[in-house]
Enzyme design. Sequence first.
Site, mmCIF file in Angstrom:
data_model
loop_
_atom_site.group_PDB
_atom_site.id
_atom_site.type_symbol
_atom_site.label_atom_id
_atom_site.label_comp_id
_atom_site.label_asym_id
_atom_site.label_seq_id
_atom_site.Cartn_x
_atom_site.Cartn_y
_atom_site.Cartn_z
ATOM 1 N N VAL A 24 0.857 -1.167 0.216
ATOM 2 C CA VAL A 24 -0.067 0.001 0.106
ATOM 3 C C VAL A 24 0.813 1.144 -0.155
ATOM 4 O O VAL A 24 2.052 1.254 0.375
ATOM 5 C CB VAL A 24 -0.924 0.136 1.383
ATOM 6 C CG1 VAL A 24 -2.050 -1.070 1.232
ATOM 7 C CG2 VAL A 24 -0.177 -0.011 2.620
ATOM 8 N N CYS A 25 0.302 2.315 -0.283
ATOM 9 C CA CYS A 25 1.139 3.558 -0.514
ATOM 10 C C CYS A 25 1.799 3.739 0.718
ATOM 11 O O CYS A 25 1.196 3.711 1.819
ATOM 12 C CB CYS A 25 0.032 4.627 -0.789
ATOM 13 S SG CYS A 25 0.594 6.377 -1.198
ATOM 14 N N PRO A 26 2.998 4.263 0.543
ATOM 15 C CA PRO A 26 3.807 4.543 -0.651
ATOM 16 C C PRO A 26 4.523 3.436 -1.201
ATOM 17 O O PRO A 26 5.342 3.760 -2.187
ATOM 18 C CB PRO A 26 4.473 6.078 -0.305
ATOM 19 C CG PRO A 26 5.138 5.565 1.035
ATOM 20 C CD PRO A 26 3.769 4.886 1.665
#
Length: 87
Positions: A24-26
């Site tokens: 998941v981000c980043p």
Amino acid sequence: MINQATDQAPDLTKAYQIDAIGLVCPLPILRFKKRTQHLPSGTQVEFLSDDPTGRKDLQALCELTGHRIEWIREEGAGVLRYRICLA
């Protein structure tokens, strides 16, 4: 299937693969940057991600770096496969 550049079927010739599924981000974008930093211009990269914000983040990165997203294909289960030509 989503084809970014044209209405033609995507080119599935051999490309450098980066799998960011489950990140998941980043982390997906950081993995992409790390694994492509020493690749030559013109290298074809296939990037797989299921991060909901990944598409927007990858498009922003490509705008900043000059990389070109050639096509995007839905793989199912929320996974997108991107073909990117490095600048």
